[in-house]
Design an enzyme around this catalytic site. Sequence first.
Site, short mmCIF file in Angstrom:
data_model
loop_
_atom_site.label_atom_id
_atom_site.label_comp_id
_atom_site.label_asym_id
_atom_site.label_seq_id
_atom_site.Cartn_x
_atom_site.Cartn_y
_atom_site.Cartn_z
N SER A 41 3.03 -1.58 4.09
CA SER A 41 3.44 -0.47 3.97
C SER A 41 4.82 0.06 3.00
CB SER A 41 3.28 0.11 5.25
OG SER A 41 4.61 0.24 6.22
N ASP A 42 4.37 1.06 2.60
CA ASP A 42 5.78 1.39 0.88
C ASP A 42 6.17 1.90 2.68
OD1 ASP A 42 7.33 2.00 -0.65
OD2 ASP A 42 6.05 3.24 -1.24
N TRP A 43 7.24 1.88 2.68
CA TRP A 43 8.61 2.36 4.01
C TRP A 43 8.11 3.40 4.28
CZ3 TRP A 43 8.47 -2.41 2.22
CH2 TRP A 43 9.37 -3.07 2.34
N THR A 58 0.70 -1.09 0.22
CA THR A 58 0.04 -0.29 0.28
C THR A 58 1.32 1.61 -0.06
OG1 THR A 58 -0.15 -1.01 2.73
CG2 THR A 58 -2.58 -0.97 1.25
N ALA A 85 5.26 4.52 5.70
CA ALA A 85 3.95 4.63 5.05
C ALA A 85 3.11 4.86 6.61
CB ALA A 85 3.36 3.87 3.55
#
Length: 781
Positions: free
Chosen positions: A198-200, A165, A202
């Site tokens: 999650s994206d890093w 995401t 995020a």
Amino acid sequence: MWSLPAIPEIGLRSLVMSDGPIGVRGVRWSADDPSIALPSPTALAAAWDPELAYRAGQLLAQEARRKGVHVLLAPTVNLQRSPRGGRHFEAYSEDPYLTGEIGTGYVRGVQSGGVGTTVKHFVANDAETDRFTVNNLVSERALRELYLAPFEAIVRQARPWGIMTAYNAVNGPTMTENATLVNGVLREEWGFDGFNVSDWLAARDTLGALRGGLDVAMPGPATVYGPALAEAVRGGEAEESAVDEAVRRVLRLAARAGALEGAEPAVTELPEPVDGEALAREIAHRSFVLVRNEGGALPLSGTGTVALIGAAARDARVLGGGSATVFPRRVVSPLDGLTAALGEEAVSYATGAEPSDELGVAAAGFALRAVCRDADGRILGEAPLADGAIQWFGGGFPEGVTYEALSRVEVTGTFTPRVDGAHRFGTRGLGNLRLTVDGQELFAGEQRMPVDGDPFEAFLGKPAERGTVELTAGVPVEVSLDVAPPKIEGMPIEVVALSLSHAEPHRDADEMIAEAVRAARAADTAVVVVATTDRVESEGFDRKDLRLPGRQDDLVRAVAAANPHTVVVVNSGSPVELPWREDVAAVLLSWFPGQEGGAALADVLTGAQEPGGRLPTTWGSLADAPVTEVTPDAEGRLTYGEGVFIGYRAWDKAGATPSYPFGHGLGYTDWTYESLQVTGDGEQATVRLRNTGARSGRETVQLYLAPPADGAVERPARALAAFASVTADAGESVEVRIPLPRRAFEIWDESAGAWAYQKGTYTLEAGRSLTDRRLSATIEA
């Protein structure tokens, strides 16, 4: 930074993730563990071949297993909504159907090798400007028909093990907290049973993330989960059952990847080994798009001389900047490839123009190592460097090195110049620095964080020039950059990022162009390689314009005036403006062609291979592009006001003529489309065509569907419905049957909240591109 911890008492091994999508970097951002570097995703999409994407995925799974990686953080299937998107080289196309088909092949290929994928970035992460905070306002219809469509196709057709995401919000909630899209659409409606990461950096809120369906918050160990989540459960704020569901999905991933004792992995028989260099070369030549070829300028005759011109012809740009970066064992430049194919006596070289006057990361001619020391000067560890950059984020340090113990980093080695003159050196990064070249101290002092500055810009932004040193070509000198990196308060992850920068001596730009003109006049053919730079196309920012940087346009015009047999190779990951395109004999788009790009280029220029690519995105000027806005308003909102009209759909609606349309691409043979037949219910089309040229070739048959004229809802004039590739020898006729997906006849009905099949008379057209449609048939749906 890249892994989940092992829990031995339940038989759970550590799960390791790695960035893709063109290679598998592993857990360290360094050259001591090289990776195969495939062409950019735009190149893979330009081949219009899901089976080729499948083979690419198999290779990447092989690379992942070699590096102990369980999950590849790829593919990127966001759409190229605006040509200004700075990271478009990492996404496939402006068209959702083409994106979904290539992504499906890629995911199937990776997972056939027992390695998971995370299809990203879910959803509407279509630009880089304010990507952490932007709230993209997208209609339900546009979401369904465009931005969600590739994810849906891949989930239904390939069953990916993971989804990532995005940072951005969509219609209010951030994507790490967007329960409507994650729990509702992705899981309940589409049946996705994988894990959501999650994206890093995020994930922002513990309860919001848990309720929004987020299973893994990265990177660790300090995230919104862990102790914060345990406390939320104990305090009655979070449902333990929701934690159980997230845990179950992580365990399912571990089982599939073979990291959970007692559970049989999803893949028990691995595919046959793949020759990575050979496949990288094949993907490259299959992706090159020949958009202009006047008078049969290509392929080259093989008997004349070639003036190869351009900085990128010698120092190849084979991949885009940002998290997609990998370090290949070797890189074949255009100069390497063409010289190997034609012989040194047939090829001359001139720089012609530099894409940028800015210092770049020290690379060509440098042989460097990083030595890490503690506060007492003891060596903790060391590692070779691919270039002058160190990017250790959240770990990834050389063996024996920890963030806590690290006090100094010494980048040391030699530099062998290629030219005489005053070479420029500089640094990037923070801390106490000492830069020495050939015994001369160029800088000693502290580089501090700018007031209210972005720390990542300080680490990865424009380098500071520190001085010049007169050097002699071919004579090696010692270089060293000694840095005491700061430990910055409040940083969410451990960061050590610095670089030694370099640029060759300043040369008069007009004289460089004049030198190239002289070389072009003396040769039978001039091949000019023009390129973008990592300050033009990279993660983290969008493009201000679509122009080639530096004096490269002037260079092409001057060379074309001097030699009518001028071929231009465009080395960019996404569209650039080509104002001289009608003045040259041929234009070949090579994208970011991966480590074997120079060899593949020689194959295509000499005719050993046909340029197989077709445009996956429209190429035109920024002034004419119908959708360009990527900057949110003062409230952080970016409205997708164009609805379902992006890419070629928007160009069609605006009545604008691009430089080169979607689907365009020339080969080295000719094709005649002979017949198009459609089954009465519109489920399948049969196209018959003949190779009427003098050599064998491959053709990409494209089917475009035009909706009924009397439809109640405005729809694009036509849209890609299906495609297929065929091969035939000279004079041979072939027939291909192409299924037509039901979705091509549907629109999203916002009032009903469902897909609606639209009845009426459709026109199906078969051809070579959006604007070169050869045959048509009607379908009564």
